[in-house]
Design a protein around this motif. Structure first.
Motif, short mmCIF file in Angstrom:
data_model
loop_
_atom_site.label_atom_id
_atom_site.label_comp_id
_atom_site.label_asym_id
_atom_site.label_seq_id
_atom_site.Cartn_x
_atom_site.Cartn_y
_atom_site.Cartn_z
N ALA A 1 6.01 45.90 87.91
CA ALA A 1 7.01 46.30 86.93
C ALA A 1 7.38 47.77 87.00
CB ALA A 1 6.52 45.97 85.52
N ARG A 2 6.72 48.56 87.82
CA ARG A 2 7.00 50.00 87.87
C ARG A 2 8.38 50.24 88.48
NH1 ARG A 2 2.72 53.33 86.82
NH2 ARG A 2 0.67 52.33 86.75
N ARG A 3 9.22 50.96 87.72
CA ARG A 3 10.58 51.32 88.14
C ARG A 3 11.41 50.10 88.53
NH1 ARG A 3 7.13 54.92 90.38
NH2 ARG A 3 7.14 53.80 92.35
N ALA A 4 11.10 48.96 87.93
CA ALA A 4 11.83 47.72 88.20
C ALA A 4 12.78 47.41 87.05
CB ALA A 4 10.87 46.56 88.42
N VAL A 5 13.73 46.53 87.32
CA VAL A 5 14.61 45.99 86.28
C VAL A 5 13.97 44.69 85.80
CG1 VAL A 5 16.90 45.16 85.71
CG2 VAL A 5 16.64 47.05 87.32
N VAL A 6 13.51 44.66 84.57
CA VAL A 6 12.81 43.51 84.02
C VAL A 6 13.79 42.74 83.12
CG1 VAL A 6 10.85 42.70 82.68
CG2 VAL A 6 10.63 44.75 84.11
N VAL A 7 13.95 41.45 83.41
CA VAL A 7 14.84 40.58 82.64
C VAL A 7 13.99 39.54 81.94
CG1 VAL A 7 16.84 39.06 82.70
CG2 VAL A 7 16.67 40.94 84.34
N VAL A 8 14.04 39.51 80.62
CA VAL A 8 13.28 38.55 79.81
C VAL A 8 14.25 37.52 79.27
CG1 VAL A 8 11.70 38.24 77.88
CG2 VAL A 8 11.64 40.37 79.20
N PHE A 9 14.08 36.26 79.67
CA PHE A 9 14.87 35.15 79.15
C PHE A 9 14.05 34.48 78.04
CE2 PHE A 9 16.59 35.49 83.47
CZ PHE A 9 17.96 35.48 83.20
N SER A 10 14.41 34.70 76.80
CA SER A 10 13.67 34.11 75.69
C SER A 10 14.50 34.18 74.42
CB SER A 10 12.33 34.84 75.49
OG SER A 10 11.63 34.30 74.38
N ASP A 11 14.25 33.22 73.52
CA ASP A 11 14.92 33.24 72.23
C ASP A 11 14.14 34.01 71.18
OD1 ASP A 11 12.82 31.53 72.00
OD2 ASP A 11 13.98 29.78 71.40
N GLY A 12 12.94 34.50 71.54
CA GLY A 12 12.18 35.36 70.65
C GLY A 12 11.26 34.65 69.67
#
Length: 406
Positions: A324-335
């Motif tokens: 995850a370092r210096r990455a683009v993190v995409v979270v797909f979730s409704d929370g």
């Protein structure tokens, strides 16, 4: 052979090759397509491309044989059309199930459309009859206004782009899968440490000195170098809990599209009651095989959700060590979170400190009147750079633009 030799009039327009000839060499010799026929032939070649994406090894020769077979049968018969494709395009018993599914999605309308009050989409074979059976050259039927007019499928695709994925029928989901496979996302870029020669940038003393020695001590010009660009890592965290079940298949296919674009720069994990890494499965070329293997590797599909605990496991095992370092993190979730939201807030803060950009994609964010009041999404929002809706193809295309600009 001239048109007179074929029995037509001398002033008949010269046939022109159809657009599918690039994929199916030899079809031009057997099919002479008029302007309306051209679109029909492209539609038929697109059907063979759908089979290829589904895992059926359709070669250009088989495509040509399939198109020639349609000219020899009564295409008004769905049974004859079905067997023409099955006998020419399928080469293995395992291909039959995929062919049946693709044929139903492409040539048949779903009966649930009538029950739900929506007009059924026009069957492509209705227009195919008019194109594959050319009218008589004797002049009969030239004034017939009842000939079905071929409609371009772009309007239907435009409507499908904005439809909620959870509300699609079986046939529309098959169409969505084809449209997802056509996406060409541009991965985010980052500047690498290594440099290369370029017209701009800092002076390159070594190259300048070598050029001076080659010119007997005269400086021919100042050489420069600039930093290279490499794909920035994209990490996808996909919620596969029960509340995300209507969207999970399409989002996993979207992750496969991103992975196929830059296989070494995309990491995909599923979140539920446990953490599962499916990067290796999604690196396969065939989307159906990749999705099948990924589904077999996920033990908690349509289960509960422990976002805080699973996110902590990801950061401890993968994120903190470099993924995850210096990455683009995409979270797909409704929370939706079964546990406490305090832990989720703490782990999102850790993730924000490690990542370059954090994007949260909530399918419900695109619905009218939505407010991020759920405990999980409310705890995560302070640590999120962008909140997007991922409920339709249009919103997923917007996500690709956000990733490219990250």
């Amino acid at each position: 052979m001239t048109s007179m030799d074929r029995g037509g009039s001398s002033d008949a327009p010269a046939p022109r090759p159809h657009a599918g000839a690039v994929l199916a060499s030899g079809v031009v010799d057997s099919l002479t397509a008029a302007p309306d026929e051209d679109a029909v032939l492209r539609d038929l070649v697109a059907f063979t491309r759908l089979l290829r994406n589904a895992g059926v090894p359709v070669t250009p020769d088989r495509t040509a044989t399939y198109l020639r077979a349609l000219r020899e049968i009564d295409v008004a018969s769905e049974v004859a059309t079905y067997w023409a494709g099955r006998l020419t395009l399928c080469s293995d018993p395992d291909d039959v199930a995929r062919y049946d599914q693709a044929f139903h999605a492409w040539f048949s309308s779903d009966p649930r459309d009538q029950r739900m009050g929506r007009p059924a989409p026009p069957k492509p074979r209705t227009a195919t009859i008019a194109a594959l059976n050319p009218p008589s050259r004797s002049g009969e039927g030239e004034q017939d206004d009842d000939v079905p007019e071929l409609k371009v499928a772009a309007s239907g695709e435009e409507v499908l782009r904005d439809r909620d994925i959870a509300e699609l029928t079986i046939g529309e989901r098959e169409h969505l899968r084809r449209m997802l496979a056509l996406l060409t996302p541009n991965p985010p870029r980052r500047r690498a440490r290594r440099r290369r020669p370029g017209p701009r940038g800092e002076p390159d003393a070594r190259r300048t000195l070598r050029a001076t020695l080659r010119h007997a001590g005269e400086i021919p010009g100042l050489a420069r170098r600039q930093r290279r660009e490499r794909p920035r890592r994209v990490v996808i965290l996909l919620d596969v809990s029960g509340s995300m079940a209507p969207y999970a298949d399409a989002l996993l296919r979207f992750a496969h599209v991103l992975t196929r674009r830059t296989p070494q720069a995309v990491e995909t994990f599923t979140l539920g009651t446990r953490l599962t890494r499916v990067t290796r499965e999604l690196r396969q070329r065939d989307p159906e095989r990749a999705l099948r293997d990924a589904g077999s590797a996920i033990p908690d599909w349509s289960g509960g959700t422990r976002l805080g605990e699973v996110l902590a496991a990801f950061l401890d095992r993968w994120g903190q060590r470099g993924v995850a370092r210096r990455a683009v993190v995409v979270v797909f979730s409704d929370g939706w979170e079964r546990g406490g939201t305090d832990l989720l807030g703490e782990q999102m803060a850790r993730l924000a400190r490690l990542a370059h950009t954090v994007v949260w994609v909530n399918p419900h964010a695109g619905k009218r009147g939505y407010e991020p009041v759920q405990g999980g999404i409310a705890a995560a929002l302070p640590h999120v750079d962008r909140l997007l809706a991922g409920h339709s193809l249009a919103t997923l295309q917007e996500l690709t633009e956000v990733l490219a600009d990250a």
